[in-house]
Design a protein around this motif. Structure first.
Motif, mmCIF file in Angstrom:
data_model
loop_
_atom_site.group_PDB
_atom_site.id
_atom_site.type_symbol
_atom_site.label_atom_id
_atom_site.label_comp_id
_atom_site.label_asym_id
_atom_site.label_seq_id
_atom_site.Cartn_x
_atom_site.Cartn_y
_atom_site.Cartn_z
ATOM 1 N N ILE A 5 24.104 30.208 20.643
ATOM 2 C CA ILE A 5 23.341 31.447 20.739
ATOM 3 C C ILE A 5 23.904 32.283 21.875
ATOM 4 O O ILE A 5 24.090 31.799 22.991
ATOM 5 N N ASP A 6 24.162 33.529 21.580
ATOM 6 C CA ASP A 6 24.663 34.450 22.592
ATOM 7 C C ASP A 6 23.470 35.036 23.343
ATOM 8 O O ASP A 6 22.717 35.848 22.808
ATOM 9 N N THR A 7 23.267 34.625 24.564
ATOM 10 C CA THR A 7 22.097 35.055 25.344
ATOM 11 C C THR A 7 22.219 36.497 25.825
ATOM 12 O O THR A 7 21.246 37.049 26.331
ATOM 13 N N THR A 8 23.389 37.116 25.670
ATOM 14 C CA THR A 8 23.538 38.513 26.077
ATOM 15 C C THR A 8 23.055 39.482 24.993
ATOM 16 O O THR A 8 22.835 40.652 25.271
ATOM 17 N N GLN A 9 22.883 38.987 23.779
ATOM 18 C CA GLN A 9 22.391 39.829 22.700
ATOM 19 C C GLN A 9 20.866 39.915 22.759
ATOM 20 O O GLN A 9 20.189 38.928 23.035
ATOM 21 N N SER A 10 20.347 41.112 22.487
ATOM 22 C CA SER A 10 18.896 41.251 22.446
ATOM 23 C C SER A 10 18.376 40.638 21.143
ATOM 24 O O SER A 10 19.073 40.626 20.131
ATOM 25 N N PRO A 11 17.163 40.117 21.176
ATOM 26 C CA PRO A 11 16.622 39.504 19.955
ATOM 27 C C PRO A 11 16.366 40.563 18.887
ATOM 28 O O PRO A 11 16.191 41.745 19.204
ATOM 29 N N PRO A 12 16.372 40.157 17.630
ATOM 30 C CA PRO A 12 16.111 41.123 16.564
ATOM 31 C C PRO A 12 14.686 41.662 16.686
ATOM 32 O O PRO A 12 13.799 40.988 17.232
ATOM 33 N N PRO A 13 14.442 42.875 16.177
ATOM 34 C CA PRO A 13 13.098 43.442 16.278
ATOM 35 C C PRO A 13 12.104 42.646 15.428
ATOM 36 O O PRO A 13 12.470 42.041 14.419
#
Length: 101
Positions: A5-13
């Protein structure tokens, strides 16, 4: 295939739940309720049997828990599709939902 999991990406809405609940005690007079937590704006209702794409009704803003009764007396409810379109204040997007009686 698993991947980290890329922790720099924001979670999906979070998904938006359709706010409408239909009560069908009388098939020719269904009651539409805004069961959502927020008001919805510029609500319009269209019927599949309307000629020339005429709108059944313009409801304007519908508040949470507000109910509105549709009159479908002149329609064949077995062949009818009702379409509700509205805007959310949160994002300004138009949403469309269809239901059958």
């Amino acid at each position: 295939m698993l991947h980290s999991i890329d922790t720099t990406q924001s979670p999906p809405p979070t998904a938006y739940c359709v706010p409408w609940v239909i009560t069908r005690r009388d098939r020719t007079h269904p009651v539409v309720m805004n069961a959502g937590r927020e008001p919805v704006d510029f609500v319009k209702v269209m019927r599949s049997d309307a000629q020339d794409g005429r709108l059944v009704d313009l409801w304007g803003q519908v508040l949470p828990t507000e109910t509105i009764e549709l009159c479908l007396c002149d329609s064949d409810v077995d062949d009818l599709v009702v379409t509700i379109a509205w805007f959310r204040q949160h994002d300004g997007l138009e949403y469309v939902w269809r239901f059958v009686v």
